[in-house]
Scaffold this motif. Structure first.
Motif, PDB file in Angstrom:
ATOM      1  N   TYR A  21     -47.053  35.040 -38.328  1.00 42.20           N
ATOM      2  CA  TYR A  21     -46.663  33.964 -37.875  1.00 42.20           C
ATOM      3  C   TYR A  21     -47.968  33.195 -36.931  1.00 42.20           C
ATOM      4  O   TYR A  21     -47.437  32.256 -36.351  1.00 42.20           O
ATOM      5  CB  TYR A  21     -45.549  34.355 -36.687  1.00 42.20           C
ATOM      6  CG  TYR A  21     -45.817  35.447 -35.982  1.00 42.20           C
ATOM      7  CD1 TYR A  21     -46.598  35.558 -34.807  1.00 42.20           C
ATOM      8  CD2 TYR A  21     -45.471  36.931 -36.343  1.00 42.20           C
ATOM      9  CE1 TYR A  21     -47.178  36.804 -34.242  1.00 42.20           C
ATOM     10  CE2 TYR A  21     -45.695  37.808 -35.885  1.00 42.20           C
ATOM     11  CZ  TYR A  21     -46.738  37.971 -34.742  1.00 42.20           C
ATOM     12  OH  TYR A  21     -47.038  39.197 -34.040  1.00 42.20           O
TER      13      TYR A  21
ATOM     14  N   LYS B 238     -44.599  34.417 -47.067  1.00 43.60           N
ATOM     15  CA  LYS B 238     -45.394  34.813 -45.631  1.00 43.60           C
ATOM     16  C   LYS B 238     -45.962  36.070 -46.000  1.00 43.60           C
ATOM     17  O   LYS B 238     -45.509  37.117 -46.563  1.00 43.60           O
ATOM     18  CB  LYS B 238     -44.541  34.752 -44.307  1.00 43.60           C
ATOM     19  CG  LYS B 238     -44.543  33.710 -43.816  1.00 43.60           C
ATOM     20  CD  LYS B 238     -43.633  33.673 -42.571  1.00 43.60           C
ATOM     21  CE  LYS B 238     -43.152  32.231 -41.890  1.00 43.60           C
ATOM     22  NZ  LYS B 238     -42.160  32.237 -41.261  1.00 43.60           N
TER      23      LYS B 238
ATOM     24  N   THR C 257     -41.954  31.032 -34.296  1.00 51.12           N
ATOM     25  CA  THR C 257     -41.143  31.771 -35.432  1.00 51.12           C
ATOM     26  C   THR C 257     -39.902  31.721 -35.207  1.00 51.12           C
ATOM     27  O   THR C 257     -39.226  31.015 -34.457  1.00 51.12           O
ATOM     28  CB  THR C 257     -41.667  33.361 -35.055  1.00 51.12           C
ATOM     29  OG1 THR C 257     -41.314  33.618 -33.807  1.00 51.12           O
ATOM     30  CG2 THR C 257     -43.227  33.311 -35.125  1.00 51.12           C
ATOM     31  N   GLY C 258     -38.981  32.584 -35.986  1.00 51.44           N
ATOM     32  CA  GLY C 258     -37.803  32.902 -36.255  1.00 51.44           C
ATOM     33  C   GLY C 258     -36.898  31.576 -36.469  1.00 51.44           C
ATOM     34  O   GLY C 258     -37.453  30.616 -37.167  1.00 51.44           O
ATOM     35  N   LEU C 259     -35.927  31.448 -35.791  1.00 48.87           N
ATOM     36  CA  LEU C 259     -34.891  30.372 -36.282  1.00 48.87           C
ATOM     37  C   LEU C 259     -35.697  29.197 -35.833  1.00 48.87           C
ATOM     38  O   LEU C 259     -35.696  28.000 -36.730  1.00 48.87           O
ATOM     39  CB  LEU C 259     -33.707  30.342 -35.353  1.00 48.87           C
ATOM     40  CG  LEU C 259     -32.677  29.548 -35.645  1.00 48.87           C
ATOM     41  CD1 LEU C 259     -32.385  29.594 -37.072  1.00 48.87           C
ATOM     42  CD2 LEU C 259     -31.574  29.455 -34.563  1.00 48.87           C
ATOM     43  N   ARG C 260     -36.631  28.994 -34.786  1.00 47.81           N
ATOM     44  CA  ARG C 260     -37.198  27.634 -34.471  1.00 47.81           C
ATOM     45  C   ARG C 260     -38.172  27.358 -35.716  1.00 47.81           C
ATOM     46  O   ARG C 260     -38.393  26.216 -35.935  1.00 47.81           O
ATOM     47  CB  ARG C 260     -38.081  28.016 -33.304  1.00 47.81           C
ATOM     48  CG  ARG C 260     -38.840  26.965 -32.859  1.00 47.81           C
ATOM     49  CD  ARG C 260     -39.614  26.867 -31.589  1.00 47.81           C
ATOM     50  NE  ARG C 260     -38.938  27.454 -30.324  1.00 47.81           N
ATOM     51  CZ  ARG C 260     -39.406  28.284 -29.505  1.00 47.81           C
ATOM     52  NH1 ARG C 260     -40.668  28.430 -29.435  1.00 47.81           N
ATOM     53  NH2 ARG C 260     -38.846  28.473 -28.419  1.00 47.81           N
TER      54      ARG C 260
ATOM     55  N   TYR D 257     -38.027  28.280 -38.807  1.00 49.77           N
ATOM     56  CA  TYR D 257     -37.241  27.800 -39.955  1.00 49.77           C
ATOM     57  C   TYR D 257     -36.879  26.293 -39.761  1.00 49.77           C
ATOM     58  O   TYR D 257     -36.896  25.421 -40.799  1.00 49.77           O
ATOM     59  CB  TYR D 257     -36.337  28.709 -40.403  1.00 49.77           C
ATOM     60  CG  TYR D 257     -36.676  30.092 -40.626  1.00 49.77           C
ATOM     61  CD1 TYR D 257     -37.658  30.170 -41.510  1.00 49.77           C
ATOM     62  CD2 TYR D 257     -36.167  31.142 -40.138  1.00 49.77           C
ATOM     63  CE1 TYR D 257     -37.951  31.537 -41.924  1.00 49.77           C
ATOM     64  CE2 TYR D 257     -36.751  32.594 -40.421  1.00 49.77           C
ATOM     65  CZ  TYR D 257     -37.459  32.731 -41.229  1.00 49.77           C
ATOM     66  OH  TYR D 257     -38.053  33.999 -41.732  1.00 49.77           O
TER      67      TYR D 257
ATOM     68  N   LYS E  70     -24.142  33.335 -35.161  1.00 47.60           N
ATOM     69  CA  LYS E  70     -24.081  31.846 -35.006  1.00 47.60           C
ATOM     70  C   LYS E  70     -25.288  31.492 -36.272  1.00 47.60           C
ATOM     71  O   LYS E  70     -25.160  30.270 -36.776  1.00 47.60           O
ATOM     72  CB  LYS E  70     -24.589  31.082 -33.725  1.00 47.60           C
ATOM     73  CG  LYS E  70     -25.960  31.416 -33.362  1.00 47.60           C
ATOM     74  CD  LYS E  70     -26.405  30.750 -32.072  1.00 47.60           C
ATOM     75  CE  LYS E  70     -27.610  30.532 -31.506  1.00 47.60           C
ATOM     76  NZ  LYS E  70     -28.571  31.393 -31.269  1.00 47.60           N
ATOM     77  N   VAL E  71     -26.119  32.214 -36.570  1.00 43.85           N
ATOM     78  CA  VAL E  71     -27.135  31.809 -37.581  1.00 43.85           C
ATOM     79  C   VAL E  71     -26.455  32.132 -39.061  1.00 43.85           C
ATOM     80  O   VAL E  71     -27.202  32.084 -40.218  1.00 43.85           O
ATOM     81  CB  VAL E  71     -28.683  32.372 -37.390  1.00 43.85           C
ATOM     82  CG1 VAL E  71     -29.354  31.471 -36.380  1.00 43.85           C
ATOM     83  CG2 VAL E  71     -28.573  33.735 -37.365  1.00 43.85           C
TER      84      VAL E  71
ATOM     85  N   PRO F  60     -31.019  30.658 -42.559  1.00 44.02           N
ATOM     86  CA  PRO F  60     -31.928  31.293 -41.793  1.00 44.02           C
ATOM     87  C   PRO F  60     -32.045  32.871 -42.139  1.00 44.02           C
ATOM     88  O   PRO F  60     -33.142  33.628 -42.099  1.00 44.02           O
ATOM     89  CB  PRO F  60     -31.635  31.006 -40.358  1.00 44.02           C
ATOM     90  CG  PRO F  60     -30.763  29.826 -40.413  1.00 44.02           C
ATOM     91  CD  PRO F  60     -30.066  29.947 -41.638  1.00 44.02           C
TER      92      PRO F  60
ATOM     93  N   PHE G  69     -35.213  34.976 -43.220  1.00 43.07           N
ATOM     94  CA  PHE G  69     -35.731  35.854 -42.733  1.00 43.07           C
ATOM     95  C   PHE G  69     -35.908  37.302 -43.523  1.00 43.07           C
ATOM     96  O   PHE G  69     -37.004  37.792 -43.607  1.00 43.07           O
ATOM     97  CB  PHE G  69     -34.883  36.174 -41.503  1.00 43.07           C
ATOM     98  CG  PHE G  69     -35.291  37.254 -40.592  1.00 43.07           C
ATOM     99  CD1 PHE G  69     -36.541  37.543 -40.074  1.00 43.07           C
ATOM    100  CD2 PHE G  69     -34.397  38.314 -40.267  1.00 43.07           C
ATOM    101  CE1 PHE G  69     -37.051  38.547 -39.234  1.00 43.07           C
ATOM    102  CE2 PHE G  69     -34.854  39.307 -39.559  1.00 43.07           C
ATOM    103  CZ  PHE G  69     -35.974  39.501 -39.156  1.00 43.07           C
TER     104      PHE G  69
ATOM    105  N   MET H 140     -40.579  37.637 -35.457  1.00 39.65           N
ATOM    106  CA  MET H 140     -40.189  36.714 -36.550  1.00 39.65           C
ATOM    107  C   MET H 140     -38.505  36.464 -36.572  1.00 39.65           C
ATOM    108  O   MET H 140     -38.290  35.414 -37.285  1.00 39.65           O
ATOM    109  CB  MET H 140     -40.636  37.413 -37.919  1.00 39.65           C
ATOM    110  CG  MET H 140     -41.951  37.432 -38.067  1.00 39.65           C
ATOM    111  SD  MET H 140     -42.420  38.406 -39.426  1.00 39.65           S
ATOM    112  CE  MET H 140     -41.671  37.847 -40.761  1.00 39.65           C
ATOM    113  N   GLY H 141     -37.828  37.236 -35.950  1.00 38.96           N
ATOM    114  CA  GLY H 141     -36.587  37.147 -36.090  1.00 38.96           C
ATOM    115  C   GLY H 141     -36.038  36.648 -34.866  1.00 38.96           C
ATOM    116  O   GLY H 141     -34.820  36.701 -34.310  1.00 38.96           O
ATOM    117  N   GLY H 142     -36.943  35.838 -33.902  1.00 38.30           N
ATOM    118  CA  GLY H 142     -36.254  35.353 -32.692  1.00 38.30           C
ATOM    119  C   GLY H 142     -35.123  34.237 -33.066  1.00 38.30           C
ATOM    120  O   GLY H 142     -35.455  33.181 -34.038  1.00 38.30           O
ATOM    121  N   GLY H 143     -34.067  34.196 -32.073  1.00 39.19           N
ATOM    122  CA  GLY H 143     -33.038  33.445 -32.593  1.00 39.19           C
ATOM    123  C   GLY H 143     -32.070  33.902 -33.738  1.00 39.19           C
ATOM    124  O   GLY H 143     -31.105  33.270 -34.067  1.00 39.19           O
ATOM    125  N   ILE H 144     -32.492  35.128 -34.584  1.00 36.80           N
ATOM    126  CA  ILE H 144     -31.732  35.353 -35.691  1.00 36.80           C
ATOM    127  C   ILE H 144     -31.176  36.890 -35.419  1.00 36.80           C
ATOM    128  O   ILE H 144     -30.206  37.304 -35.896  1.00 36.80           O
ATOM    129  CB  ILE H 144     -32.683  35.488 -36.925  1.00 36.80           C
ATOM    130  CG1 ILE H 144     -33.078  33.867 -37.231  1.00 36.80           C
ATOM    131  CG2 ILE H 144     -31.963  36.044 -38.049  1.00 36.80           C
ATOM    132  CD1 ILE H 144     -34.005  33.728 -38.199  1.00 36.80           C
TER     133      ILE H 144
END
Lengths: 267, 1125
Positions: free
Chosen positions: A60, A100, A138-141, A143, B1000-1001, B1035, B1039, B1111-1115
């Motif tokens: 990332y 990635k 990273t993460g949802l942000r 994507y 939610k994702v 997402p 992921f 990497m999985g922030g928010g997921i």
């Protein structure tokens, strides 16, 4: 092999190990392995003495994160991030999305001191690769940002048109050159047969070559008389038996395999 | 000498002795003359195999099978030993006292219960036990056709004449004495120490015929099982006494009425009569059959093959089925007819018998053993036919040996025989497996399976409605369930008529019980199980059209269907009686029409309530349902078949528009959809995209996601390829072709936008077009690119064509996939169950969280195989059934030794069937673990490289085997829990880590196995122009893909692509070994100092976990170690 130089930096086989973290809260630190880039292939992009190679860069990590990490070492000219180390900078594929991976970074400093400073990073202090101004995407942000990056059609069109123009131009030039060369004997006096000009030869492909051989074989076969002599007749019969025998042997082998796989227990 | 030996298989017309002789003698002569390096026997055998067997492999396989199921010499000698011992014991039994038949006290003192259902208990007559006059061997042991694993040796005891009185034929007296006789034998044998495990059971599940089972210990390890049968001494009754039309059980006695009152109607008791005749004629028939069959190895082996074949189809046990005796007798009758001769080999005997069975009609032309004996007065076949459903006349001419066989079983046997013949004619290498190795279970054979709970109320209802019920009940000694099943079958056949090709009851198999326990009563069976094989062209009709309303037949029709029947006017103006079973024409409703009919008819005629009929079809449908909040949308979606069609319709329109595009210089060669939805195999076909709302962020006519806002409905892109005509103008460089394509994409995108007013999204690799709420992803392709990728120039300037990974991938996408798409689309047209079957199978694979390890198309091809080569069944008629067969195929197919030959479009040539397996065996080591051969891909490697891998395949096999075991038990109601989703919920205990995802994702959580119905979909407004929706933005999937690409060396990640809310992680053990300090090992490792001061690298688990979190922030919701469950 392992040495702790004056300023508490950890050096293993020329590689300085730097511990980095993404935030104060994280439990584990990530080890970066840095070294002065030295390669037999001298590339202008990666000048000798001023280029630092960084291994095990997290997937990332973006350019700004590397810059943040090394900002105190000296002025940074360029940062190359690639999926693996290479001789020359890799072309970033614009058309397809690359998956990635862990990355390798080549950092070009303005002065050689930058490299030296980086190589003497302390092992014991943990460094951060992100802060308030340069957060991790990273993460949802990440994507979401990727998705929002809708391609600009006009720019795309321009780029492709330019590429095609260049391509056709160079191609035309090559063709021209070849045409000029056609019919001209080279130093040893040979004339190359080309696809241009009056006496075009067929394309020299594997298929065509095979076809040629096939043609000869067919012709030979055609001239042969079949079942003319009694020995030939005998031969065909024998061949038939041999075929049966071969098939039998083969089947026997298969059955043996099946038996080993216990394939004959019906229930 | 042009004449070739008979190469075509001509086994149908029997080879007579002399022909076979001629052939073999000729062979020998030739062999001697010309082939010095082979022995004569060898050549003879080879030629014989070629001429007389299916194939040499088949012959070898048969030999192996025979070896496996036959018994060895050792067994025979120990049997002989035991028999002499038993004979000694039995013939020296002491005579007993005389008791009244009805007297049970003395029996109770022995601790034995009579193995007979005494209904009513009182009966005249007395019984005295006398030792048997003869003990002899009978059954398969005498003929050497005994088959493993059920090694039971049959012994017959002959009861002396003195045991019986002249009127014993009446009112079950003979059969009860017979049962008592067995009790006495049992009581004596129970005292013998060498004999153990004394049990009773009914012979062939016939309640009139109890038999005694016993085990003798020969040595410590070796045990032999014997079955004691009884027969009376000869000539105790006249055979004509038991003619089928006669009554030998008086209703007054049976029903407990005053025995003195006059009986004016005596219903025939054909079953009772035949059961006794069986005993009376046992010896004659045994001897005759043994005589006919003796000294022929081929015939003997043929009978063994037949037995194995029948057994695999579960047709040799249970009430109403065939028996090995009937089989043997049938072969004997064919020998008498000279259809089989003793020189034939096992394969010929098998094939001939199957051939005759497939054409048999055992009512009109019953087989017989009575030919050639002096004419006697015995009943005509008409008489036989009236009383039973199958006739097979015995040696005496009085006894119908097939009295037990029910018409439904016989129909099944005929059907199976016909199928077996087609299998053999297909010349597949797998025909041996199909015939003899594949168990045909009830759940897999029948498209629809249902269970009926019987109750006394049902019996009462039936007896009041059906005149013959009581007399049949008398005939079957009060085992009413047998009679109930019979009438249920009859009404099912009438009601379902053309909708089904087979209706069968699962044979009630009589259990074995200890001698101290009560006799088995068929009425104790709670559930009667029935199966239907559908006739797919009629089974799903929603309307049953009856006779014209003004005809007299109309009344009958109305009576049969009751209030369901209505008078309807049809398009041609006629007015008919008709029954409409479903208002909607959705496939998910049409599938259940048969269920509705069965339930209606049974409740109307026999008072069997809907709740007592447990219908299994449709139980798995819920996995394909759309679990969204609106009920309307759920109902409209059904199981999604119509949704696929809706996508296809929109595509058709778009297709026309694309073909008419004018802005590109090259003509469009073809436009084809390659997404699974275009071949009806997408598990959840795309829904129409939601309308744009105020909450959504729109940028450049694209709906885009925004942080902090709920994600809009998931819209998958539907891939379409647009093949351009070939042209010499295409550049010869891969990059240049890519840019060329980009320009084309821009061109067609702009034209679609400006001329046709579609919302489009142009990318360099494709154009997304919104049409009717679906997003079609159009890609320009051309064959030139393929050629460029393949071309490889050697140093000396020769142009070679070599496949590369890129060229193979492109070929699959632009050539193979469109072709397969059209073929699978064709299969769906013929088989309405195809779509749901594939989707159910895919759903199951995904539920096991292994979706990404097996390419989707592989599942589709496997299911296609099940429909194209369904042997030993017919093509599945219901998704459930197709799914079971898929699991069976995956778990039992021998992937290591055989390629799976999928005859798409029937394009294989005869030659292919022999050369492909040959090539396969030769190159096995270099081929992938799963080879799916199609006529377009004769190596079978196109779709199975690099996935699935060998370890994965092994895991899949285990998963399939276990799931099949569970779900079949559920369907057959052997397990109490009937939660059909059980096999779709794999345990999570064996994962090293569980990553839970935020709800939610998880945009397609409504597709999950246990989805809560909380996702809202709204119906689109087609009139309004909508911006391009959020395409393919999931997402969770992104992921998972990133996890794999980054941490693939350290762990494996498992996820259910259809709304799974967890990711399972399994560490790769080799990734945690110490590694040398080298750049290639830097990733996610830390230096550590060894004892000898060297430095190596160790993997840092913590660091990986940290990065997964980053990497999985928010997921990611949480990462946990699963508790051992």
């Amino acid at each position: 092999m392992i040495g702790r130089s004056n300023s508490s930096s950890l050096v293993v086989k020329d590689y300085t190990v730097i511990q980095v973290k993404t935030s104060e809260r994280s439990h584990a630190s990530h080890c970066l392995f840095v070294k002065e880039h030295a390669s037999a292939h001298n590339r202008v992009e990666w000048p000798k003495g001023r280029t630092l190679i960084v291994y095990n860069v997290p997937p990332y990590c973006k350019e700004e994160n590397i810059r943040l990490l090394l900002k105190d070492c000296g002025e940074i000219m360029r940062v190359f991030l690639q999926p693996k180390s290479s001789i020359a900078p890799m072309k970033t594929a614009s058309l397809s999305k690359t998956p990635k991976t862990v990355q390798v970074a080549y950092v070009v400093f303005k002065k050689p001191t930058g490299v030296r400073n980086a190589c003497s990073f302390s092992f014991d202090t943990v460094h951060f690769i992100c802060d308030q101004e340069t957060p991790l995407r990273t993460g949802l942000r990440g994507y979401i940002e990727d998705y929002r990056n809708i391609p600009d059609v006009t720019a795309m069109e321009k780029e492709s048109e330019k590429f095609m123009d260049d391509y056709f131009k160079t191609k035309d030039e090559e063709d021209k050159k070849e045409k000029e060369k056609a019919g001209q004997p080279d130093e040893e006096g040979f004339i190359k047969v080309t696809r241009h000009g009056k006496n075009k030869g067929g394309k020299r492909t594997e298929d065509n070559q095979k076809k040629g051989h096939e043609h000869i074989r067919k012709r030979n076969k055609k001239n042969e008389l079949k079942d003319f002599y009694s020995f030939q007749f005998r031969e065909t019969k024998r061949k038939h038996i041999l075929e049966l025998q071969a098939k039998f042997e083969e089947d026997k082998k298969r059955v043996k395999e099946m038996r080993q796989a216990r394939k004959f227990r019906p229930y | 000498m042009k004449r070739k030996l008979t190469t075509e298989e001509n086994v149908q017309t029997p080879l007579s002795n002399d022909i076979t002789d001629q052939v073999s003698s000729k062979n020998i002569k030739k062999a001697k003359n010309k082939n010095h390096d082979f022995s004569t026997e060898e050549i003879q055998r080879l030629k014989e195999t070629e001429a007389l067997f299916h194939s040499s492999l088949f012959r070898l396989q048969v030999t192996e099978l025979l070896k496996e199921v036959s018994v060895n010499q050792n067994f025979n000698s120990s049997v002989k030993e035991c028999i002499t011992k038993l004979q000694d014991i039995l013939t020296s039994l002491p005579a007993g006292k005389t008791h009244k038949i009805a007297d049970k006290e003395w029996l109770q003192s022995l601790g034995i219960q009579i193995p007979f259902l005494e209904k009513p208990e009182r009966v005249k007559g007395s019984f005295q036990f006398l030792p048997p006059t003869e003990v002899r061997l009978t059954g398969s042991m005498t003929l050497d056709t005994i088959v493993k694993p059920n090694l039971i040796v049959d012994l017959v005891l002959q009861m002396p004449k003195a045991c019986f009185e002249p009127k014993d034929y009446l009112n079950q007296r003979y059969v009860r004495k017979r049962a008592l006789y067995l009790c006495v034998v049992a009581s004596h044998l129970s005292k013998n120490k060498q004999i153990e495990d004394l049990k009773f059971t009914y012979m062939m599940s016939n309640p009139y015929k109890p038999v005694l089972l016993l085990t003798i210990k020969v040595t410590e390890k070796r045990k032999l099982q014997f079955r004691l049968l009884l027969e009376p001494e000869e000539n105790i009754f006249k055979l004509s006494r038991f003619e089928l039309s006669k009554n030998n059980v008086r209703p007054n006695w049976f029903l407990g009425k005053d025995s003195e009152s006059k009986e004016d109607f005596l219903p025939a008791t054909p079953f009772y009569n035949s059961s006794i005749l069986n005993d009376l004629t046992l010896k004659v028939n045994d001897q005759f059959i043994a005589d006919v069959l003796k000294d022929s190895e081929g015939v003997r082996d043929g009978i063994i093959l037949l037995k194995v074949w029948f057994r695999q189809r579960e047709l040799l046990t249970g009430f109403g089925s065939f028996s090995s005796f009937i089989l043997t007798a049938y072969v004997a009758s064919l020998i008498m007819l000279k259809k089989i001769n003793k020189m034939m080999n096992s394969y010929q005997v098998f094939r001939t018998t199957i051939l005759h069975l497939s054409k048999a009609d055992w009512i009109a032309e019953p087989p017989t053993l009575s030919e050639g004996i002096s004419p006697r007065v015995f009943p005509t076949t008409d008489e036989y036919g009236g009383a039973t459903s199958c006739v097979f006349v015995d040696r005496t001419g009085f006894y119908n040996m097939a009295y037990m066989i029910s018409s439904s079983i016989f129909a099944r046997v005929k059907d199976e025989a016909a199928l077996a013949l087609t299998t053999l004619d297909q010349h597949h290498s797998s025909s041996f497996d199909v015939l003899f190795m594949t168990p045909v279970s009830f759940a897999r054979k029948f498209d629809h399976v249902f269970h009926i709970t019987t109750s006394s109320a049902v019996k009462e209802c039936m007896s009041s409605k059906i005149k013959e019920f009581t007399s049949r009940d008398i005939d079957f000694a009060g085992h009413s369930n047998i009679v109930v099943s019979h009438y249920i079958l009859q009404i099912l056949l009438k009601a379902l008529e053309k909708r089904v090709s087979l209706v069968q009851q699962e044979s009630c198999t009589c259990p074995e019980w200890k001698i101290s326990e009560k006799a088995f009563n068929f009425d104790s069976i709670r559930l009667l199980t029935f199966g239907l094989v559908l006739n797919v062209s009629n089974a799903f009709n929603v309307l049953d059209k009856g006779p014209p309303a003004d005809l007299t037949e109309a009344k009958e029709f109305r009576e049969f269907w009751g209030e369901k029947s209505e008078i309807r006017r049809f398009k041609d103006g006629t007015i008919h009686e008709a029954v409409l079973w479903s208002e909607s024409s959705k496939q998910s409703d049409r599938r259940l029409v048969c269920k509705k009919i069965v339930q209606h008819v049974l409740s109307k005629h026999y008072g069997i309530s809907k709740d007592s009929v447990q219908y299994m079809e449709g139980k798995l449908d819920s996995l394909l349902h759309l679990n969204v909040s609106s009920k309307e949308a759920r109902d409209e979606y059904g199981t999604g078949e119509e949704q696929s069609l809706s996508v296809l319709r929109s595509f058709e329109e778009l297709n026309r528009v694309i073909r008419a595009l004018s802005s590109i210089p090259l003509a469009i060669h073809s436009v084809s959809g390659i997404h699974p939805v275009f071949r009806h195999t997408e598990v959840f076909p795309a829904l129409t995209a939601a309308n744009v709302t105020k909450e959504m962020d729109v940028e450049k006519n694209h709906i885009v996601p925004k942080e902090g806002k709920p994600l809009p409905q998931f819209v998958p892109p539907l891939d379409v390829i647009c093949m351009l005509e070939s042209s010499g103008k295409w550049p010869e460089d891969v990059d240049a072709i890519q840019h060329m394509k980009t320009l084309f994409h821009i061109k067609i995108g702009n034209e679609l936008k400006e001329k046709h007013f579609y919302s489009v999204s142009i990318h360099s690799s494709h154009v997304d077009v919104l049409k009717d709420g679906y997003v079609f992803r159009i890609k320009i392709v051309n064959t030139k690119e393929l050629a460029v990728l393949r071309t490889h120039k050697t140093d000396d300037g020769m142009v070679k064509f070599r496949e590369t990974d890129e060229s193979l991938a492109l070929e699959r996408e632009i050539i193979a996939l469109p072709y397969i798409t059209s073929l699978l689309h064709g299969i769906q047209q013929e088989n309405p169950a195809f779509s749901s079957t594939v989707r159910l199978c895919k759903r199951w694979i995904a539920a096991q969280m292994v979706w990404d390890f097996l390419p989707e198309i592989v599942i589709e091809l496997l299911v296609a195989y099940i429909f194209i080569s369904p042997y030993p069944y017919t093509a599945p008629g219901s998704p459930c059934n197709g799914f079971f067969r898929f699991l069976h195929l995956v778990s039992t197919f021998n992937w290591k030794t055989d390629p799976l030959m999928i005859n798409l479009n029937k394009e294989f040539t005869e030659e292919d069937f022999s050369t492909i397996p040959k090539e396969f065996t030769k190159h096995r080591a270099t081929l992938p673990c799963m080879c799916l051969v199609t006529p377009q891909d004769k190596q079978g490697t196109k779709w199975t490289r690099p996935n699935p891998t060998e370890p994965f395949l092994q895991r899949l096999i285990v998963l399939a085997r276990e799931s099949l075991k569970i779900v079949e038990a559920q369907v057959m109601l052997q397990t109490a829990s009937a939660d059909f989703k059980l096999i779709f919920r794999p345990p999570l205990g064996h994962y090293d880590l569980i990553i839970r995802l935020l709800k939610k994702v998880n945009v397609n959580r409504y597709q999950a196995v246990d989805a809560k119905k909380d996702v809202c979909v709204n119906l689109p407004d087609k009139s309004q122009k909508q911006p391009i929706p959020l395409v393919g933005f999931n997402p969770v999937r992104l992921f998972v893909q990133d996890l794999r690409s980054v941490f693939g060396d350290f762990a494996m990640f498992f996820h259910d692509t259809f709304g799974g809310d967890v990711i399972g992680v399994v560490w790769k053990s080799q990734a945690f070994e110490k590694k040398d300090f080298a750049t290639s090992h830097f990733n996610y490792r830390k230096p550590s100092v060894n004892k000898d001061e060297t430095v190596s690298l160790m993997t840092e688990k913590e660091c990986i976990l940290e990065d997964i979190r980053v990497m999985g922030g928010g997921i990611v919701e949480s990462i946990t170690v699963p508790s051992e469950a």
